[in-house]
Design a protein around this motif. Sequence first.
Motif, PDB file in Angstrom:
ATOM      1  N   ASP A  33      87.929 -31.060  57.527  1.00  0.00           N
ATOM      2  CA  ASP A  33      89.361 -31.315  57.339  1.00  0.00           C
ATOM      3  C   ASP A  33      89.938 -30.292  56.372  1.00  0.00           C
ATOM      4  OD1 ASP A  33      89.111 -33.449  58.998  1.00  0.00           O
ATOM      5  OD2 ASP A  33      89.053 -34.966  57.388  1.00  0.00           O
ATOM      6  N   ILE A  34      89.195 -30.056  55.282  1.00  0.00           N
ATOM      7  CA  ILE A  34      89.652 -29.081  54.290  1.00  0.00           C
ATOM      8  C   ILE A  34      88.486 -28.190  53.889  1.00  0.00           C
ATOM      9  CG2 ILE A  34      90.584 -28.758  51.960  1.00  0.00           C
ATOM     10  CD1 ILE A  34      92.161 -31.301  52.257  1.00  0.00           C
ATOM     11  N   VAL A  35      88.726 -26.875  53.951  1.00  0.00           N
ATOM     12  CA  VAL A  35      87.731 -25.909  53.470  1.00  0.00           C
ATOM     13  C   VAL A  35      88.297 -25.218  52.247  1.00  0.00           C
ATOM     14  CG1 VAL A  35      86.578 -23.719  53.972  1.00  0.00           C
ATOM     15  CG2 VAL A  35      86.631 -25.524  55.714  1.00  0.00           C
ATOM     16  N   ILE A  36      87.503 -25.191  51.182  1.00  0.00           N
ATOM     17  CA  ILE A  36      87.912 -24.497  49.953  1.00  0.00           C
ATOM     18  C   ILE A  36      87.025 -23.272  49.785  1.00  0.00           C
ATOM     19  CG2 ILE A  36      88.031 -24.687  47.446  1.00  0.00           C
ATOM     20  CD1 ILE A  36      88.498 -27.759  48.060  1.00  0.00           C
ATOM     21  N   VAL A  37      87.647 -22.120  49.623  1.00  0.00           N
ATOM     22  CA  VAL A  37      86.890 -20.886  49.438  1.00  0.00           C
ATOM     23  C   VAL A  37      86.767 -20.610  47.942  1.00  0.00           C
ATOM     24  CG1 VAL A  37      86.703 -18.444  50.021  1.00  0.00           C
ATOM     25  CG2 VAL A  37      87.889 -20.015  51.578  1.00  0.00           C
ATOM     26  N   GLY A  38      85.539 -20.526  47.451  1.00  0.00           N
ATOM     27  CA  GLY A  38      85.310 -20.254  46.039  1.00  0.00           C
ATOM     28  C   GLY A  38      84.698 -21.451  45.332  1.00  0.00           C
ATOM     29  N   GLY A  39      83.424 -21.340  44.974  1.00  0.00           N
ATOM     30  CA  GLY A  39      82.731 -22.423  44.274  1.00  0.00           C
ATOM     31  C   GLY A  39      82.686 -22.176  42.779  1.00  0.00           C
ATOM     32  N   LEU A  44      85.473 -26.359  42.864  1.00  0.00           N
ATOM     33  CA  LEU A  44      84.652 -27.571  42.819  1.00  0.00           C
ATOM     34  C   LEU A  44      85.461 -28.759  42.306  1.00  0.00           C
ATOM     35  CD1 LEU A  44      81.463 -25.828  41.433  1.00  0.00           C
ATOM     36  CD2 LEU A  44      81.668 -26.896  43.694  1.00  0.00           C
ATOM     37  N   ALA A  45      86.293 -28.532  41.293  1.00  0.00           N
ATOM     38  CA  ALA A  45      87.132 -29.617  40.776  1.00  0.00           C
ATOM     39  C   ALA A  45      88.103 -30.089  41.853  1.00  0.00           C
ATOM     40  CB  ALA A  45      87.898 -29.155  39.533  1.00  0.00           C
ATOM     41  N   THR A  46      88.640 -29.140  42.618  1.00  0.00           N
ATOM     42  CA  THR A  46      89.562 -29.498  43.693  1.00  0.00           C
ATOM     43  C   THR A  46      88.875 -30.420  44.701  1.00  0.00           C
ATOM     44  OG1 THR A  46      90.652 -27.358  43.434  1.00  0.00           O
ATOM     45  CG2 THR A  46      91.081 -28.564  45.481  1.00  0.00           C
ATOM     46  N   VAL A  61      83.107 -26.739  50.172  1.00  0.00           N
ATOM     47  CA  VAL A  61      83.373 -25.663  49.220  1.00  0.00           C
ATOM     48  C   VAL A  61      82.438 -24.521  49.593  1.00  0.00           C
ATOM     49  CG1 VAL A  61      83.334 -24.949  46.807  1.00  0.00           C
ATOM     50  CG2 VAL A  61      83.916 -27.305  47.397  1.00  0.00           C
ATOM     51  N   ILE A  62      83.017 -23.359  49.882  1.00  0.00           N
ATOM     52  CA  ILE A  62      82.217 -22.223  50.342  1.00  0.00           C
ATOM     53  C   ILE A  62      82.134 -21.179  49.248  1.00  0.00           C
ATOM     54  CG2 ILE A  62      82.065 -20.430  52.094  1.00  0.00           C
ATOM     55  CD1 ILE A  62      83.524 -22.194  53.952  1.00  0.00           C
ATOM     56  N   GLU A  63      80.920 -20.840  48.848  1.00  0.00           N
ATOM     57  CA  GLU A  63      80.716 -19.921  47.720  1.00  0.00           C
ATOM     58  C   GLU A  63      79.842 -18.760  48.174  1.00  0.00           C
ATOM     59  OE1 GLU A  63      81.625 -19.248  44.553  1.00  0.00           O
ATOM     60  OE2 GLU A  63      80.112 -17.661  44.686  1.00  0.00           O
ATOM     61  N   LYS A  64      80.284 -17.534  47.880  1.00  0.00           N
ATOM     62  CA  LYS A  64      79.516 -16.386  48.374  1.00  0.00           C
ATOM     63  C   LYS A  64      78.212 -16.192  47.606  1.00  0.00           C
ATOM     64  CE  LYS A  64      81.751 -12.796  45.627  1.00  0.00           C
ATOM     65  NZ  LYS A  64      82.635 -11.647  45.590  1.00  0.00           N
ATOM     66  N   ASN A 203      75.771 -19.212  48.938  1.00  0.00           N
ATOM     67  CA  ASN A 203      75.337 -18.032  49.692  1.00  0.00           C
ATOM     68  C   ASN A 203      76.029 -17.923  51.034  1.00  0.00           C
ATOM     69  OD1 ASN A 203      73.436 -17.234  47.677  1.00  0.00           O
ATOM     70  ND2 ASN A 203      72.203 -18.984  48.343  1.00  0.00           N
ATOM     71  N   CYS A 204      77.319 -18.106  51.043  1.00  0.00           N
ATOM     72  CA  CYS A 204      78.112 -18.074  52.264  1.00  0.00           C
ATOM     73  C   CYS A 204      79.419 -17.355  51.941  1.00  0.00           C
ATOM     74  CB  CYS A 204      78.359 -19.512  52.745  1.00  0.00           C
ATOM     75  SG  CYS A 204      79.281 -19.622  54.271  1.00  0.00           S
ATOM     76  N   GLU A 205      79.508 -16.094  52.354  1.00  0.00           N
ATOM     77  CA  GLU A 205      80.684 -15.299  51.991  1.00  0.00           C
ATOM     78  C   GLU A 205      81.745 -15.365  53.078  1.00  0.00           C
ATOM     79  OE1 GLU A 205      79.912 -11.285  50.825  1.00  0.00           O
ATOM     80  OE2 GLU A 205      82.040 -10.828  50.575  1.00  0.00           O
ATOM     81  N   VAL A 206      82.971 -15.622  52.685  1.00  0.00           N
ATOM     82  CA  VAL A 206      84.077 -15.581  53.645  1.00  0.00           C
ATOM     83  C   VAL A 206      84.426 -14.114  53.887  1.00  0.00           C
ATOM     84  CG1 VAL A 206      86.524 -16.095  53.952  1.00  0.00           C
ATOM     85  CG2 VAL A 206      84.970 -17.845  53.087  1.00  0.00           C
TER      86      VAL A 206
END
Lengths: 416, 94
Positions: A33-39, A44-46, A61-64, A203-206
């Motif tokens: 439903d919601i993807v947040i880029v940047g861990g 993370l708080a969001t 939450v997707i973090e590179k 370990n997942c970079e947008v």
Amino acid sequence: MRYSIFSLLGHALAGNRRWTPAWRDAAPKAGYDIVIVGGGGHGLATAYYLARMHGITNVAVIEKGWIGSGNVGRNTTIIRSNYLLPGNVPFYEWSLKLWEGLEQELNYNAMVSQRGTLNLFHSDSQRDAFVRRGNSMRLHGVDAELLDVPALRRLVPFVDFDNARFPIRGGLLQRRGGTVRHDAVAWGYARAADRLGVDVIQNCEVTGIRVERGRAVGVETSRGYIAAGKLGLACAGNSSRVASMAGLRLPIESHVLQAFVSEALKPVIPCVITFGAGHFYVSQSDKGGLVFGGDIDGYNSYAQRGNLPTVEDVCEGGMALMPSLGRVRLLRSWGGVMDMSMDGSPIIDRTPVDQLYLNAGWCYGGFKATPASGWCFAHLLAKDGPHPLAAAYRLDRFAAGRVVDEKGQGPHPNRH
Amino acid sequence: MRIPCPHCGPRGHEEFAYHGDAAPIRPDPAAAEAERAFGEYVYLRDNPAGLHRELWYHALGCLTWLIVERDTRTHAIRGVAEARANHAQGQAAQ
Ligand SMILES: Cc1cc2nc3c(=O)[nH]c(=O)nc-3n(C[C@H](O)[C@H](O)[C@H](O)COP(=O)(O)OP(=O)(O)OC[C@H]3O[C@@H](n4cnc5c(N)ncnc54)[C@H](O)[C@@H]3O)c2cc1C
Ligand SMILES: [Zn+2]
């Protein structure tokens, strides 16, 4: 598992062999439903407040890199709400209130320490400026105290009061300010969000943002395409790069800020101290190291390391404030790349691309903002409208001339 | 980081004042849409991770405005020119 004195004792008796990871190592699903880029702290708080306050748990939450590899694990850990402008004070004060209850809320020890933040002043005009700031804070219901020299001599006897060039005339103290163990904030929010069902994907970079008919529908990543009902960007330092994947240009430059830690000493510095005649600030960590910093290097940088003239400048500031520092050995220093915005204030807003939301521009002061930023960004994502506390942080304020410029420096990111 | 000034040779960057991206060119205030153009000129930046053409002023040297082409990831400098020449070009392009 809930952390408590009993869980600690139980594990200790079992030889600490039965601890389990604090959050799942989630693999990406096809969509959320919601993807947040940047861990970082803000992403993370969001995610945590989306789940906790709005009941939205189908969130990733997707973090590179790894959680905490960005600025949330690089900052000098200071929290405070001693702002001047009406657009800022209530927001940062709410953040401080959330810090005050954070450890109970997350069931995680973030070592929130309200040891006070003290801003020193050295001249009559500086005194006037700090009196004005203190009054603004008190009008907003925030604690602020003006200290004279005798009171300061009791609190921080080791600073150079009678410096010939920059004698110390007094200070503005916010007792509720202080420090927080920075990476514990990332871990605490990650664990608490994970427990509510959020996928924390490391370990997942947008690498791309898919936009169809003016609407963001998902992200290309190093681990495949992920569809998103709504997409929130919280990529401090890299906001311009990621937003450019959707064709946006932002009022932001990326700059590097350095931080320094000395060898561990016995307790000497009781609070956070800022020097008013140069850019230097210092506190002491619970491990004993003096944690200090100063100005940004001052030119666009994605290097995550700084240059030597800034090191010299910071150390000169330190020596002017506290000559005894000259006996201390520096243990390590590092840099972090931050979004420096055109007015020194952040952006929490929708973007011209539908379903694409932006949390950016935190400059060197975004750590203290972490809880309120997550709170307000979650509200924006869930309700599609700005939270009242973040009403000043709109993206169109630049073109419209409603900038929030605490320092009155104008559109020069390296001056804020 | 050392900036090779065409007049003074390679000098430490602390001798220079930084003025950001050299790309934005002041819009024509009389043009239609000048308001929007000024908003973008003053506030919006490409902010690339990579080559960046940027303005530096040799404040503690020859007092020349320079355009430095620098990689923002490594600080490797690819080229330096006087800003004056670039400005003339920009005006011509407009
Ligand atoms: C040296 C230093 C000292 C500071 N001191 C203080 C202080 O004392 N007090 C204070 O309030 N603030 C301070 N700050 C500022 C504060 O650290 C930042 O404003 C804040 O941490 C930014 O938010 P964040 O935690 O979400 O950022 P980050 O932790 O940087 O999170 C952003 C994340 O996005 C990820 N990302 C970027 N691009 C992509 C991509 N394409 N795909 C996937 N993920 C991506 C990054 O890897 C990163 O983990 C300091 C900053 C620095 C550098
Ligand atoms: Zn020169």
